[in-house]
Design an enzyme around this catalytic site. Structure first.
Site, PDB file in Angstrom:
ATOM      1  N   GLY A  39       0.824  -1.213   0.000  1.00  0.00           N
ATOM      2  CA  GLY A  39       0.000   0.000   0.000  1.00  0.00           C
ATOM      3  C   GLY A  39       0.856   1.259   0.000  1.00  0.00           C
ATOM      4  O   GLY A  39       0.368   2.344  -0.314  1.00  0.00           O
ATOM      5  N   LYS A  51      -6.912  11.328   5.318  1.00  0.00           N
ATOM      6  CA  LYS A  51      -8.345  11.550   5.049  1.00  0.00           C
ATOM      7  C   LYS A  51      -9.211  10.930   6.133  1.00  0.00           C
ATOM      8  O   LYS A  51     -10.303  11.424   6.429  1.00  0.00           O
ATOM      9  CB  LYS A  51      -8.735  11.041   3.662  1.00  0.00           C
ATOM     10  CG  LYS A  51      -8.450  12.049   2.569  1.00  0.00           C
ATOM     11  CD  LYS A  51      -6.987  12.229   2.356  1.00  0.00           C
ATOM     12  CE  LYS A  51      -6.428  13.453   1.855  1.00  0.00           C
ATOM     13  NZ  LYS A  51      -4.994  13.467   1.664  1.00  0.00           N
ATOM     14  N   GLY A 180       2.150  24.026   1.494  1.00  0.00           N
ATOM     15  CA  GLY A 180       1.758  23.225   0.327  1.00  0.00           C
ATOM     16  C   GLY A 180       0.574  22.335   0.690  1.00  0.00           C
ATOM     17  O   GLY A 180      -0.164  22.623   1.641  1.00  0.00           O
ATOM     18  N   HIS A 438     -30.577  18.160 -10.378  1.00  0.00           N
ATOM     19  CA  HIS A 438     -30.864  19.240  -9.440  1.00  0.00           C
ATOM     20  C   HIS A 438     -31.605  18.697  -8.224  1.00  0.00           C
ATOM     21  O   HIS A 438     -32.505  17.848  -8.393  1.00  0.00           O
ATOM     22  CB  HIS A 438     -31.748  20.287 -10.136  1.00  0.00           C
ATOM     23  CG  HIS A 438     -32.181  21.389  -9.225  1.00  0.00           C
ATOM     24  ND1 HIS A 438     -31.328  22.404  -8.847  1.00  0.00           N
ATOM     25  CD2 HIS A 438     -33.365  21.619  -8.582  1.00  0.00           C
ATOM     26  CE1 HIS A 438     -31.986  23.227  -8.035  1.00  0.00           C
ATOM     27  NE2 HIS A 438     -33.218  22.769  -7.859  1.00  0.00           N
TER      28      HIS A 438
HETATM   29  P1  FAD Z   1       4.866   4.855  -2.548  1.00  0.00           P
HETATM   30  O1  FAD Z   1       3.447   4.878  -2.179  1.00  0.00           O
HETATM   31  O2  FAD Z   1       5.804   5.715  -1.785  1.00  0.00           O
HETATM   32  O3  FAD Z   1       5.316   3.332  -2.443  1.00  0.00           O
HETATM   33  C1  FAD Z   1       6.627   2.962  -2.655  1.00  0.00           C
HETATM   34  C2  FAD Z   1       6.885   1.669  -1.887  1.00  0.00           C
HETATM   35  O4  FAD Z   1       8.160   1.172  -2.258  1.00  0.00           O
HETATM   36  C3  FAD Z   1       6.923   1.867  -0.380  1.00  0.00           C
HETATM   37  O5  FAD Z   1       6.009   1.001   0.246  1.00  0.00           O
HETATM   38  C4  FAD Z   1       8.360   1.541   0.000  1.00  0.00           C
HETATM   39  O6  FAD Z   1       8.456   0.894   1.256  1.00  0.00           O
HETATM   40  C5  FAD Z   1       8.784   0.621  -1.120  1.00  0.00           C
HETATM   41  N1  FAD Z   1      10.226   0.614  -1.369  1.00  0.00           N
HETATM   42  C6  FAD Z   1      11.052   1.675  -1.534  1.00  0.00           C
HETATM   43  N2  FAD Z   1      12.303   1.269  -1.798  1.00  0.00           N
HETATM   44  C7  FAD Z   1      12.262  -0.096  -1.795  1.00  0.00           C
HETATM   45  C8  FAD Z   1      13.227  -1.099  -2.009  1.00  0.00           C
HETATM   46  N3  FAD Z   1      14.509  -0.805  -2.290  1.00  0.00           N
HETATM   47  N4  FAD Z   1      12.848  -2.379  -1.919  1.00  0.00           N
HETATM   48  C9  FAD Z   1      11.563  -2.724  -1.637  1.00  0.00           C
HETATM   49  N5  FAD Z   1      10.606  -1.808  -1.442  1.00  0.00           N
HETATM   50  C10 FAD Z   1      10.952  -0.511  -1.525  1.00  0.00           C
HETATM   51  N6  FAD Z   1      -1.780  11.445  -3.162  1.00  0.00           N
HETATM   52  C11 FAD Z   1      -3.047  11.502  -3.637  1.00  0.00           C
HETATM   53  O7  FAD Z   1      -3.265  11.232  -4.818  1.00  0.00           O
HETATM   54  N7  FAD Z   1      -4.091  11.853  -2.823  1.00  0.00           N
HETATM   55  C12 FAD Z   1      -3.898  12.159  -1.519  1.00  0.00           C
HETATM   56  O8  FAD Z   1      -4.857  12.475  -0.811  1.00  0.00           O
HETATM   57  C13 FAD Z   1      -2.583  12.122  -0.993  1.00  0.00           C
HETATM   58  N8  FAD Z   1      -2.346  12.427   0.307  1.00  0.00           N
HETATM   59  C14 FAD Z   1      -1.078  12.349   0.785  1.00  0.00           C
HETATM   60  C15 FAD Z   1      -0.836  12.693   2.117  1.00  0.00           C
HETATM   61  C16 FAD Z   1       0.434  12.633   2.632  1.00  0.00           C
HETATM   62  C17 FAD Z   1       0.685  13.005   4.075  1.00  0.00           C
HETATM   63  C18 FAD Z   1       1.515  12.192   1.804  1.00  0.00           C
HETATM   64  C19 FAD Z   1       2.914  12.097   2.361  1.00  0.00           C
HETATM   65  C20 FAD Z   1       1.301  11.868   0.488  1.00  0.00           C
HETATM   66  C21 FAD Z   1       0.004  11.942  -0.046  1.00  0.00           C
HETATM   67  N9  FAD Z   1      -0.252  11.641  -1.375  1.00  0.00           N
HETATM   68  C22 FAD Z   1      -1.529  11.741  -1.859  1.00  0.00           C
HETATM   69  C23 FAD Z   1       0.812  11.236  -2.300  1.00  0.00           C
HETATM   70  C24 FAD Z   1       0.816   9.691  -2.476  1.00  0.00           C
HETATM   71  O9  FAD Z   1       0.910   9.073  -1.215  1.00  0.00           O
HETATM   72  C25 FAD Z   1       1.965   9.279  -3.355  1.00  0.00           C
HETATM   73  O10 FAD Z   1       1.939  10.022  -4.552  1.00  0.00           O
HETATM   74  C26 FAD Z   1       1.881   7.804  -3.707  1.00  0.00           C
HETATM   75  O11 FAD Z   1       1.906   7.010  -2.546  1.00  0.00           O
HETATM   76  C27 FAD Z   1       3.019   7.404  -4.641  1.00  0.00           C
HETATM   77  O12 FAD Z   1       2.886   6.059  -4.957  1.00  0.00           O
HETATM   78  P2  FAD Z   1       4.165   5.193  -5.367  1.00  0.00           P
HETATM   79  O13 FAD Z   1       3.639   3.822  -5.611  1.00  0.00           O
HETATM   80  O14 FAD Z   1       4.921   5.873  -6.411  1.00  0.00           O
HETATM   81  O15 FAD Z   1       5.111   5.205  -4.073  1.00  0.00           O
HETATM   82  P1  NAD Z   2       4.423  20.668  -1.637  1.00  0.00           P
HETATM   83  O1  NAD Z   2       5.449  20.757  -2.688  1.00  0.00           O
HETATM   84  O2  NAD Z   2       3.004  20.574  -1.999  1.00  0.00           O
HETATM   85  O3  NAD Z   2       4.537  21.909  -0.655  1.00  0.00           O
HETATM   86  C1  NAD Z   2       5.724  22.245   0.000  1.00  0.00           C
HETATM   87  C2  NAD Z   2       5.615  23.701   0.388  1.00  0.00           C
HETATM   88  O4  NAD Z   2       6.683  24.018   1.255  1.00  0.00           O
HETATM   89  C3  NAD Z   2       5.691  24.630  -0.800  1.00  0.00           C
HETATM   90  O5  NAD Z   2       4.649  25.547  -0.728  1.00  0.00           O
HETATM   91  C4  NAD Z   2       7.065  25.275  -0.645  1.00  0.00           C
HETATM   92  O6  NAD Z   2       7.097  26.582  -1.167  1.00  0.00           O
HETATM   93  C5  NAD Z   2       7.215  25.274   0.855  1.00  0.00           C
HETATM   94  N1  NAD Z   2       8.591  25.312   1.363  1.00  0.00           N
HETATM   95  C6  NAD Z   2       9.662  24.648   0.879  1.00  0.00           C
HETATM   96  N2  NAD Z   2      10.752  24.917   1.653  1.00  0.00           N
HETATM   97  C7  NAD Z   2      10.342  25.759   2.634  1.00  0.00           C
HETATM   98  C8  NAD Z   2      10.995  26.390   3.727  1.00  0.00           C
HETATM   99  N3  NAD Z   2      12.284  26.191   3.979  1.00  0.00           N
HETATM  100  N4  NAD Z   2      10.260  27.209   4.516  1.00  0.00           N
HETATM  101  C9  NAD Z   2       8.939  27.408   4.270  1.00  0.00           C
HETATM  102  N5  NAD Z   2       8.266  26.832   3.251  1.00  0.00           N
HETATM  103  C10 NAD Z   2       8.962  26.013   2.443  1.00  0.00           C
HETATM  104  O7  NAD Z   2       4.889  19.426  -0.728  1.00  0.00           O
HETATM  105  P2  NAD Z   2       4.167  18.746   0.494  1.00  0.00           P
HETATM  106  O8  NAD Z   2       3.075  19.579   1.023  1.00  0.00           O
HETATM  107  O9  NAD Z   2       5.275  18.308   1.402  1.00  0.00           O
HETATM  108  O10 NAD Z   2       3.544  17.482  -0.181  1.00  0.00           O
HETATM  109  C11 NAD Z   2       4.370  16.567  -0.910  1.00  0.00           C
HETATM  110  C12 NAD Z   2       3.607  15.938  -2.024  1.00  0.00           C
HETATM  111  O11 NAD Z   2       2.689  14.997  -1.507  1.00  0.00           O
HETATM  112  C13 NAD Z   2       2.772  16.939  -2.800  1.00  0.00           C
HETATM  113  O12 NAD Z   2       3.514  17.451  -3.864  1.00  0.00           O
HETATM  114  C14 NAD Z   2       1.614  16.141  -3.288  1.00  0.00           C
HETATM  115  O13 NAD Z   2       1.915  15.672  -4.569  1.00  0.00           O
HETATM  116  C15 NAD Z   2       1.531  14.977  -2.312  1.00  0.00           C
HETATM  117  N6  NAD Z   2       0.334  15.141  -1.454  1.00  0.00           N
HETATM  118  C16 NAD Z   2      -0.881  15.129  -2.052  1.00  0.00           C
HETATM  119  C17 NAD Z   2      -2.015  15.289  -1.292  1.00  0.00           C
HETATM  120  C18 NAD Z   2      -3.335  15.266  -1.973  1.00  0.00           C
HETATM  121  O14 NAD Z   2      -3.396  14.882  -3.120  1.00  0.00           O
HETATM  122  N7  NAD Z   2      -4.416  15.669  -1.316  1.00  0.00           N
HETATM  123  C19 NAD Z   2      -1.925  15.491   0.070  1.00  0.00           C
HETATM  124  C20 NAD Z   2      -0.678  15.529   0.640  1.00  0.00           C
HETATM  125  C21 NAD Z   2       0.457  15.338  -0.136  1.00  0.00           C
END
Ligand code: FAD
Ligand code: NAD
Length: 461
Positions: A39, A51, A180, A438
């Protein structure tokens, strides 16, 4: 013990497990190597736990404000340990579902860390070390929080998103570095739970990259809820004592702000170090693995998808890329296409796709904008959620829909309509002609489309 597969996927996140499931559907003998939990970030430390927490906060807010709807519920209160337990339960349930999607199709999951020896050989280290041989490889290793070199940022009061999402207690005051997506979602969570939140963002706007009309509306909304926002703020250091104290420069002044915790939410970096990419001759760009539109790296038969490619760091983008890579690994010919929607789970939610107004102008389009305020929508009035706007960016000459930016209740559920319209290359006239049910909030999309054409009957002239 050595094993041979048609395809080995490294990483079991929304990129990797979806790629594996599709490859299995296409008849490939497939394995996934995952060093932590299936996951990935999305399910375990990202989309889902955030969420789940935001949903609990929304329920709390609904109960607190129920008087306005003629309902009484006195002494609304929450127990964060129970909110956290629910978060963990949701994650656990979904995780076992993801494992089944691979195992149920006779895919094999290896627990351990993958290391690429060459373009067909992967070493798995961990409890049961082994070597896997593969005709094709998909790298889906994702990303991790990036931490800037600010003095004191390694102290105990500073948490990244992984650590915040592991908490079973709720801090009273929170300073968030980075306005962000992660920053504004955590700000929404804690403010809904009645806590004190400050955001320190270095750029001129929160949510840089988002249409400025929408990010401006969100800023106002967050400030109305009591969140303090400093944009153009440079954090110079953090003191870790009883509280976390952030020193920052803002409009030529040196200021401080303190919180029970300081959240570092300033972006993410790719998981590509120590993967053995050099053994295959794959070069990276700041750690990101570059691919063509088939999701193939310069090494034939080796694909990369998701966050590690740095294309779009979103779960649904990773999954879409996974489907493309799996199809190509199975001998089909597929390219990644279509605009990727972005959703932000604030209250109200924000959802966007395509070009912002500024980028459309920069791209040389003669831009025509359609707008419709949520406050004029019947269903929103019924729900008592009247903040927000639907904004559609179109090309005046061709009627092409260039982008859409919605801040509205359930905007994240509505943006798919615009993605479909854009994918099918519908014109703004065609979108305006779609009969919307609607009363629904989705009517704001039809109204904004009509507004772009100068013919919105439900908007006062
Ligand atoms: P990941 O989900 O990071 O999965 C990569 C996997 O690879 C991990 O499980 C890791 O353990 C494994 N791995 C890494 N290196 C190795 C290795 N050498 N060997 C074996 N396994 C390895 N995106 C959305 O679209 N909607 C959201 O609401 C949203 N909310 C987010 C909230 C937060 C707080 C964060 C941090 C991110 C959020 N994102 C959201 C972004 C989303 O989580 C990522 O874009 C997404 O998980 C990327 O998928 P991925 O499969 O590329 O990598
Ligand atoms: P982000 O790139 O969205 O935001 C980072 C923010 O930090 C930017 O606004 C940047 O200007 C600011 N920043 C950078 N350095 C700084 C500093 N030294 N001092 C103050 N501000 C600084 O990155 P994020 O919020 O860490 O999220 C990472 C990624 O995870 C996002 O790009 C997004 O793709 C993904 N994500 C998606 C969702 C969603 O889809 N709902 C939710 C969470 C995360």
């Amino acid at each position: 013990m050595d094993e041979k597969f048609d395809l080995v996927v490294i990483g079991g996140g929304p990129g990797g497990y979806v790629a594996a499931a599709r490859a299995l559907q296409l008849g490939l003998k497939t394995a996934v190597i995952e060093e932590r939990e299936m996951g990935g970030t999305c399910l375990n430390r990202g989309c889902i736990p955030t969420k789940a927490l935001l949903h609990s906060a929304e329920v709390y807010q609904t109960v607190k404000s129920c008087d306005a709807y003629g309902i009484s519920a006195e002494n609304a209160a929450f127990d964060y340990s129970k909110i956290a337990a629910r978060r963990d339960k949701v994650v656990k349930q979904l995780r076992s579902g993801v494992e089944m999607l691979v195992k149920g199709r006779k895919g094999v999951i290896y627990s351990g860390k993958a290391y690429l020896k060459d373009k067909n050989t992967i070493e798995v280290t961990g409890e049961k070390p082994c070597v896997l041989h593969a005709d094709k490889i998909i790298i889906a290793t994702g990303s991790m929080p990036s931490i800037p070199p600010i003095p004191g940022i390694d102290g105990e009061k500073v948490l990244d998103s992984d650590a915040v999402l592991a908490m079973a207690t709720c801090p009273e005051s929170i300073v968030i570095i980075g306005g962000g997506v992660i920053g504004v979602e955590f700000a929404s969570l804690y403010t809904a739970l009645g806590k004190q939140v400050t955001i320190l963002e270095m750029m001129e706007n929160i949510l840089p990259g988002t249409d400025t009309e929408i990010s401006g509306l969100l800023r106002k909304s967050l400030e109305k809820k009591g969140i303090k926002i400093f944009t153009g703020a440079r954090v110079t250091g953090i003191e870790n004592g009883a509280k976390g104290v952030c020193a920052f420069e803002y409009q030529g002044k040196k200021l401080t702000v303190e919180g029970d915790i300081v959240i570092a939410a300033i972006g993410r970096k790719p998981n590509s170090k120590g993967l053995g990419l050099e053994n295959l001759g794959i070069e990276t760009d700041r750690g990101f693995i570059r691919t063509d539109d088939h999701m193939e790296t310069p090494i034939k038969g080796v694909y990369a998808i998701g966050d590690v490619t740095g294309r779009v760091l979103l779960a649904h983008a990773a999954s879409a890329q996974g489907l493309v890579a799996a199809a190509n690994a199975a001998g089909q010919e597929k390219k990644i296409s279509g605009a990727v929607p972005g959703c932000i789970y604030t209250s109200p939610e924000i959802a966007t796709v395509g070009l912002s107004e500024a980028d459309a102008v920069k791209g040389g389009h003669s831009v025509k904008i359609g707008r419709f305020a949520v406050s004029m929508n019947g269903k929103s009035k019924i729900a008592g959620e009247t903040e927000g706007l639907a904004k559609i960016v179109t090309d005046e000459k061709t009627g092409e829909i260039l982008g859409a930016h919605i801040m509205a209740p359930r905007a994240t559920d509505m943006i798919a309509e615009l993605c479909t319209a854009m994918k099918l290359e519908s014109t703004i006239e065609e979108l305006a002609d779609v009969i919307h049910p609607h009363p629904t909030v989705s009517e704001i999309i039809m109204e904004a489309a009509n507004d772009a054409l100068g013919q919105c009957v439900n908007k006062p002239e």
